[in-house]
Design a protein around this motif. Structure first.
Motif, PDB file in Angstrom:
ATOM      1  N   MET A  82       0.821  -1.210   0.000  1.00 50.22           N
ATOM      2  CA  MET A  82       0.000   0.000   0.000  1.00 50.22           C
ATOM      3  C   MET A  82       0.859   1.266   0.000  1.00 50.22           C
ATOM      4  O   MET A  82       0.456   2.308  -0.535  1.00 50.22           O
ATOM      5  N   LEU A  83       2.053   1.177   0.589  1.00 51.33           N
ATOM      6  CA  LEU A  83       2.929   2.348   0.652  1.00 51.33           C
ATOM      7  C   LEU A  83       4.144   2.212  -0.253  1.00 51.33           C
ATOM      8  O   LEU A  83       5.132   2.946  -0.087  1.00 51.33           O
ATOM      9  N   GLY A  84       4.097   1.252  -1.190  1.00 48.35           N
ATOM     10  CA  GLY A  84       5.114   1.184  -2.231  1.00 48.35           C
ATOM     11  C   GLY A  84       6.378   0.442  -1.878  1.00 48.35           C
ATOM     12  O   GLY A  84       7.393   0.566  -2.576  1.00 48.35           O
ATOM     13  N   TYR A  85       6.350  -0.376  -0.845  1.00 47.62           N
ATOM     14  CA  TYR A  85       7.544  -1.110  -0.429  1.00 47.62           C
ATOM     15  C   TYR A  85       7.456  -2.576  -0.861  1.00 47.62           C
ATOM     16  O   TYR A  85       6.360  -3.138  -0.983  1.00 47.62           O
ATOM     17  N   ALA A  86       8.609  -3.185  -1.076  1.00 45.29           N
ATOM     18  CA  ALA A  86       8.659  -4.612  -1.384  1.00 45.29           C
ATOM     19  C   ALA A  86       8.526  -5.416  -0.097  1.00 45.29           C
ATOM     20  O   ALA A  86       8.706  -4.894   1.009  1.00 45.29           O
ATOM     21  N   GLU A  87       8.211  -6.709  -0.240  1.00 43.29           N
ATOM     22  CA  GLU A  87       7.958  -7.549   0.936  1.00 43.29           C
ATOM     23  C   GLU A  87       9.176  -7.680   1.827  1.00 43.29           C
ATOM     24  O   GLU A  87       9.060  -7.837   3.046  1.00 43.29           O
TER      25      GLU A  87
ATOM     26  N   ASN B 199       7.378   9.177  13.386  1.00 44.24           N
ATOM     27  CA  ASN B 199       7.332  10.635  13.337  1.00 44.24           C
ATOM     28  C   ASN B 199       7.539  11.165  11.917  1.00 44.24           C
ATOM     29  O   ASN B 199       7.035  12.237  11.575  1.00 44.24           O
ATOM     30  N   ARG B 200       8.272  10.426  11.102  1.00 40.73           N
ATOM     31  CA  ARG B 200       8.495  10.845   9.719  1.00 40.73           C
ATOM     32  C   ARG B 200       7.466  10.246   8.773  1.00 40.73           C
ATOM     33  O   ARG B 200       7.222  10.777   7.698  1.00 40.73           O
ATOM     34  N   LEU B 201       6.876   9.138   9.194  1.00 37.59           N
ATOM     35  CA  LEU B 201       5.919   8.465   8.318  1.00 37.59           C
ATOM     36  C   LEU B 201       4.575   9.193   8.298  1.00 37.59           C
ATOM     37  O   LEU B 201       3.928   9.304   7.254  1.00 37.59           O
ATOM     38  N   VAL B 202       4.123   9.695   9.456  1.00 37.81           N
ATOM     39  CA  VAL B 202       2.847  10.389   9.554  1.00 37.81           C
ATOM     40  C   VAL B 202       3.028  11.850   9.133  1.00 37.81           C
ATOM     41  O   VAL B 202       4.030  12.501   9.466  1.00 37.81           O
ATOM     42  N   HIS B 203       2.059  12.391   8.427  1.00 31.76           N
ATOM     43  CA  HIS B 203       2.111  13.784   7.968  1.00 31.76           C
ATOM     44  C   HIS B 203       2.240  14.711   9.186  1.00 31.76           C
ATOM     45  O   HIS B 203       1.546  14.529  10.194  1.00 31.76           O
ATOM     46  N   PRO B 204       3.122  15.719   9.096  1.00 27.03           N
ATOM     47  CA  PRO B 204       3.329  16.624  10.236  1.00 27.03           C
ATOM     48  C   PRO B 204       2.047  17.268  10.737  1.00 27.03           C
ATOM     49  O   PRO B 204       1.898  17.498  11.951  1.00 27.03           O
ATOM     50  N   GLU B 205       1.114  17.566   9.856  1.00 31.85           N
ATOM     51  CA  GLU B 205      -0.129  18.199  10.284  1.00 31.85           C
ATOM     52  C   GLU B 205      -1.049  17.232  11.025  1.00 31.85           C
ATOM     53  O   GLU B 205      -1.967  17.662  11.725  1.00 31.85           O
ATOM     54  N   ASP B 206      -0.822  15.923  10.866  1.00 37.23           N
ATOM     55  CA  ASP B 206      -1.673  14.906  11.500  1.00 37.23           C
ATOM     56  C   ASP B 206      -1.029  14.289  12.737  1.00 37.23           C
ATOM     57  O   ASP B 206      -1.703  13.611  13.515  1.00 37.23           O
ATOM     58  N   LEU B 207       0.277  14.507  12.897  1.00 37.76           N
ATOM     59  CA  LEU B 207       1.028  13.769  13.910  1.00 37.76           C
ATOM     60  C   LEU B 207       0.512  14.023  15.325  1.00 37.76           C
ATOM     61  O   LEU B 207       0.329  13.085  16.106  1.00 37.76           O
ATOM     62  N   ALA B 208       0.255  15.264  15.683  1.00 34.89           N
ATOM     63  CA  ALA B 208      -0.188  15.570  17.040  1.00 34.89           C
ATOM     64  C   ALA B 208      -1.533  14.916  17.340  1.00 34.89           C
ATOM     65  O   ALA B 208      -1.746  14.349  18.422  1.00 34.89           O
ATOM     66  N   ARG B 209      -2.444  14.977  16.368  1.00 39.27           N
ATOM     67  CA  ARG B 209      -3.773  14.382  16.575  1.00 39.27           C
ATOM     68  C   ARG B 209      -3.670  12.868  16.700  1.00 39.27           C
ATOM     69  O   ARG B 209      -4.315  12.255  17.566  1.00 39.27           O
ATOM     70  N   VAL B 210      -2.872  12.221  15.839  1.00 37.86           N
ATOM     71  CA  VAL B 210      -2.702  10.770  15.897  1.00 37.86           C
ATOM     72  C   VAL B 210      -2.076  10.351  17.223  1.00 37.86           C
ATOM     73  O   VAL B 210      -2.507   9.390  17.861  1.00 37.86           O
TER      74      VAL B 210
ATOM     75  N   ARG C  23       6.389   5.616  -0.457  1.00 33.76           N
ATOM     76  CA  ARG C  23       7.811   5.524  -0.747  1.00 33.76           C
ATOM     77  C   ARG C  23       8.247   6.548  -1.795  1.00 33.76           C
ATOM     78  O   ARG C  23       9.392   7.006  -1.772  1.00 33.76           O
ATOM     79  N   ASP C  24       7.344   6.904  -2.695  1.00 28.10           N
ATOM     80  CA  ASP C  24       7.690   7.875  -3.732  1.00 28.10           C
ATOM     81  C   ASP C  24       7.641   9.313  -3.232  1.00 28.10           C
ATOM     82  O   ASP C  24       7.854  10.263  -3.994  1.00 28.10           O
ATOM     83  N   GLY C  25       7.348   9.497  -1.936  1.00 24.94           N
ATOM     84  CA  GLY C  25       7.347  10.825  -1.349  1.00 24.94           C
ATOM     85  C   GLY C  25       5.983  11.468  -1.250  1.00 24.94           C
ATOM     86  O   GLY C  25       5.819  12.477  -0.548  1.00 24.94           O
ATOM     87  N   GLU C  26       5.004  10.930  -1.935  1.00 25.96           N
ATOM     88  CA  GLU C  26       3.664  11.487  -1.876  1.00 25.96           C
ATOM     89  C   GLU C  26       2.970  11.065  -0.579  1.00 25.96           C
ATOM     90  O   GLU C  26       3.400  10.134   0.101  1.00 25.96           O
ATOM     91  N   TRP C  27       1.848  11.744  -0.246  1.00 27.14           N
ATOM     92  CA  TRP C  27       1.075  11.426   0.948  1.00 27.14           C
ATOM     93  C   TRP C  27      -0.184  10.673   0.557  1.00 27.14           C
ATOM     94  O   TRP C  27      -0.873  11.041  -0.390  1.00 27.14           O
ATOM     95  N   ARG C  28      -0.457   9.601   1.279  1.00 21.88           N
ATOM     96  CA  ARG C  28      -1.647   8.786   1.012  1.00 21.88           C
ATOM     97  C   ARG C  28      -2.544   8.769   2.246  1.00 21.88           C
ATOM     98  O   ARG C  28      -2.073   8.582   3.371  1.00 21.88           O
ATOM     99  N   TRP C  29      -3.835   8.974   2.033  1.00 18.22           N
ATOM    100  CA  TRP C  29      -4.790   8.919   3.142  1.00 18.22           C
ATOM    101  C   TRP C  29      -5.063   7.456   3.516  1.00 18.22           C
ATOM    102  O   TRP C  29      -5.291   6.617   2.637  1.00 18.22           O
TER     103      TRP C  29
END
Length: 301
Positions: A229-234, A244-255, A279-285
């Motif tokens: 789902m996030l573009g990584y191999a098995e 802390n780097r995986l979650v979007h900075p704007e969502d981190l405090a709430r999560v 993995r490609d740098g984009e954000w996925r909901w």
């Protein structure tokens, strides 16, 4: 228990005294405790024969019940060459013919019949049937596996005996409990393997990605679907990313607050919709749900 093993099996010289007897007793118990899938039946048969020969008896047999505990489903028998008895005929018989065994033979409890032609009244059903099969003296021990009665292990002779020596009782309890222990472990291994197979199928078929965080070891496991789902191999993310780097900075405090609320008992389930970095740098909901295991001091495990 080795006191009762047949003395003619070994010479009486000092070099081969009781050591051989003890080894036989120990070997049977250890073999039964360490039964392995695929080899269990062969090991059981070989050791039943060894037990019969060592104890100097006409026959040793193992009767196992069906899943409902109402019928003798299988019988393994070790007999002497000239023994005129047929305990194998018990296969397929219902326990209604053996009321004492059905109602009272519990785990490691013994049933003793010294002469099936002159048994106690409460053992009349068992004595009659065993006598019909050519068994005049019988000693049984009950076996329980996975919380239910599995069957019984029996020693028998074609002639009556004045009494079953207490050492026979000890021997049968030792061997019976060892066998039950081995069968219990086999059943647990089979159950665990079945669970592993179901989990593997579920992981391949489910659209959800699964993750597990071990707080004590600070380790995170991700299912192959989660990685996809996030573009990584098995074979990637074997050690887990930095949340802390995986979650979007704007969502981190709430999560983080939602996680703290769940761990402190304010919510029965952690549930959040937030963004994760692909993995490609984009954000996925993603929608993430988790259930924490908390110890009695409120710490996340």
């Amino acid at each position: 228990a080795s006191d009762i093993l047949s003395p003619q099996r070994w010479s009486s010289t000092a070099s081969r005294a009781t050591f051989g007897l003890d080894v036989t007793c120990t070997k049977i118990a250890v073999d039964f405790q360490n039964l392995a899938a695929g080899e269990a039946l062969r090991v059981v048969r070989a050791n039943l024969d060894l037990l019969r020969e060592a104890a100097g008896l006409d026959t040793v047999f193992l009767a196992a019940y069906d899943a409902a505990g109402e019928t003798i489903d299988s019988v393994e028998v070790a007999k002497g060459l000239f023994a005129q008895c047929s305990p194998e005929v018990l296969r397929g018989e219902t326990l209604e013919r053996f009321p004492w065994i059905r109602e009272r033979l519990t785990h490691t409890r013994l049933l003793e019949i010294r002469d099936t032609l002159h048994a106690r009244p409460e053992l009349a059903g068992e004595a009659l049937r065993f006598g019909e099969l050519g068994l005049r003296a019988v000693l049984l021990v009950g076996l329980r596996v996975r919380g239910r009665m599995h069957g019984f292990l029996g020693l028998a002779a074609c002639e009556p005996c004045t009494s079953w020596d207490v050492n026979f009782h000890l021997l049968l309890k030792l061997i019976g409990s060892s066998l039950a222990s081995g069968l219990e472990r086999l059943a647990l291994e089979a159950e665990a393997e079945s669970l592993r197979e179901r989990q593997a199928l579920a992981l391949h078929c489910a659209n959800d990605g699964l993750w597990d965080y071990d707080a004590s070891g600070n380790r995170t496991w991700f299912s192959p679907r989660w990685k996809t789902m996030l573009g990584y191999a098995e074979d990637e993310l074997t050690r887990g990313p930095d949340w802390n780097r995986l979650v979007h900075p704007e969502d981190l405090a709430r999560v983080s607050q939602l996680i703290r609320d769940h761990v402190s008992g304010k919510s029965p389930l952690f549930e959040s919709v937030h963004r994760l970095r692909h993995r490609d740098g984009e954000w996925r909901w993603v929608m993430s749900r988790a259930k924490g295991k908390i110890d009695d001091k409120g710490r996340l495990l």
